[in-house]
Design an enzyme around this catalytic site. Structure first.
Site, PDB file in Angstrom:
ATOM      1  CG  HIS A  63      -7.283  -3.262  -1.831  1.00  0.00           C
ATOM      2  ND1 HIS A  63      -7.740  -4.273  -2.643  1.00  0.00           N
ATOM      3  CD2 HIS A  63      -7.713  -2.100  -2.396  1.00  0.00           C
ATOM      4  CE1 HIS A  63      -8.413  -3.748  -3.669  1.00  0.00           C
ATOM      5  NE2 HIS A  63      -8.423  -2.434  -3.530  1.00  0.00           N
TER       6      HIS A  63
ATOM      7  CB  VAL B   3      -3.561   5.191  -3.938  1.00  0.00           C
ATOM      8  CG1 VAL B   3      -2.923   4.021  -3.212  1.00  0.00           C
ATOM      9  CG2 VAL B   3      -3.488   4.980  -5.444  1.00  0.00           C
ATOM     10  CB  ALA B   4      -6.673   3.914   0.832  1.00  0.00           C
TER      11      ALA B   4
ATOM     12  CD  GLU C  40     -11.146   3.210  -6.050  1.00  0.00           C
ATOM     13  OE1 GLU C  40     -11.279   2.030  -5.638  1.00  0.00           O
ATOM     14  OE2 GLU C  40     -10.139   3.902  -5.817  1.00  0.00           O
TER      15      GLU C  40
ATOM     16  CG  ASP D 108      -9.278  -2.802  -6.991  1.00  0.00           C
ATOM     17  OD1 ASP D 108     -10.252  -2.567  -6.243  1.00  0.00           O
ATOM     18  OD2 ASP D 108      -8.187  -2.218  -6.895  1.00  0.00           O
TER      19      ASP D 108
ATOM     20  CD  GLN E 247      -3.003   0.892   0.047  1.00  0.00           C
ATOM     21  OE1 GLN E 247      -3.244  -0.212  -0.416  1.00  0.00           O
ATOM     22  NE2 GLN E 247      -3.559   1.990  -0.435  1.00  0.00           N
TER      23      GLN E 247
ATOM     24  CG  HIS F 255     -12.716  -1.047  -4.066  1.00  0.00           C
ATOM     25  ND1 HIS F 255     -11.394  -1.025  -3.649  1.00  0.00           N
ATOM     26  CD2 HIS F 255     -13.440  -1.376  -2.955  1.00  0.00           C
ATOM     27  CE1 HIS F 255     -11.331  -1.320  -2.353  1.00  0.00           C
ATOM     28  NE2 HIS F 255     -12.569  -1.531  -1.915  1.00  0.00           N
TER      29      HIS F 255
ATOM     30  CB  SER G 284      -5.876   0.395   1.728  1.00  0.00           C
ATOM     31  OG  SER G 284      -6.385  -0.411   0.683  1.00  0.00           O
TER      32      SER G 284
HETATM   33 ZN   LIG Z   1      -9.640  -1.288  -4.745  1.00  0.00          ZN
END
Ligand SMILES: [Zn+2]
Length: 288
Positions: A203, A195-196, A258, A210, A166, A261, A201
């Site tokens: 993720h 982008v977090a 997004e 994604d 990340q 996502h 995030s």
């Molecule tokens: Zn994502």
């Protein structure tokens, strides 16, 4: 009369003979029944964790995952994959602790709610270096299978990320913004929307994926028009996933639109979120 007597007599003899042969067999027969019951009882006992059979079950899951990710055009493998992953999921202990009484599938991660510090994720590995929390794998597999069964070609292009990954993505995004002429401060602010910021995030939970259409793998708003996204947006909730960052909710989620996502929240929450047309923050009563 005579014949009746005779037949009566012969029945008696027969009955006596039967009793004579039945008497010694009876204990053996009972013993056989008892042994059968004991054997059946042992066979029904659950296997201990880590026994050869349960191990082979989880490795089968991995194989199916690999198959699912590497051969997106083979929907025929899906029924078996689903069955196996379901049984292996039931045998797995919960591995994510959020620090509070929030179910693992509803942990909120956004710019204001970082990933829990004591987070630990048990991953199921997919091909192409992708991985997800093993608990959302069965539904993810079914969703991918469902999408392929509709004749489409979805592709998972991002999934679980470590903190390091990340950080790398975030730095790359800042650099791109700097290259476009923004100041350091502006670049950081803009990068954070796309982008977090590391530690915030989804993720990193292993519950976000994604997914793009193989016909168009660009991560921009053009994804929205692809057949894969049209299908996923209409059906993801049936598999426990939500489109996490809808265009009209950016001011609440803190993340730009997004249309690729998807976040796993479980089937019950996903159905409600879809039906009420809310985002996760609103659903959890934590919007703004
Ligand atoms: Zn994502």
């Amino acid at each position: 009369m005579i014949s009746r007597e005779l037949s009566h007599h012969s029945r008696k003899v027969l009955r006596r003979n039967n009793r004579r042969t039945a008497a010694p067999i009876l204990p053996f027969f009972l013993l056989f029944i008892i042994l059968s019951l004991i054997f059946y009882g042992i066979a029904q006992l659950p296997l201990p964790e880590g026994s050869p059979s349960s191990r082979s079950q989880s490795s089968l899951t991995d194989t199916n995952l690999l198959k699912a990710a590497s051969q997106p055009s083979v929907p025929s493998a899906s029924p078996v994959a689903s069955q196996i992953s379901q049984s292996s999921q039931a045998a797995q202990p919960k591995s994510l602790s959020a620090g509070e009484d929030v179910p693992w599938n509803l942990v909120l991660v956004n710019p204001w709610n970082p990933v829990p510090e004591d987070l630990s994720v048990t991953l199921t590995h997919l091909k192409n270096n992708q991985a997800v929390d093993e608990r959302c794998y069965p539904d993810l597999q079914k969703m991918m299978d469902g999408c392929r069964a509709a004749g489409l070609s979805p592709r998972i292009c991002s999934s679980y990320r470590t903190m390091e990954k990340q950080q790398r993505l975030y730095q790359n995004q800042i650099q791109a913004m700097l290259n476009s002429g923004l100041s350091q401060k502006q670049a950081e602010a803009e990068a954070g929307k796309a982008v977090a910021v590391p530690g915030t995030s989804e993720h990193q939970l292993g519950l976000a994926v994604d997914i793009v259409d193989e016909q168009n793998q660009t991560l921009d708003e053009s994804q929205e028009e692809t057949a894969v996204q049209q299908w996923l947006m209409a059906h993801c909730w049936e598999y426990g996933f939500i489109l996490r960052y809808p265009t009209e909710k950016s001011h609440i989620t803190g993340i730009m639109y997004e249309p690729w996502h998807y976040r796993y929240v479980g089937r019950e929450a996903a159905a409600e979120i879809y039906e009420k047309d809310v985002c996760l923050e609103e659903y959890l009563g934590k919007a703004g």
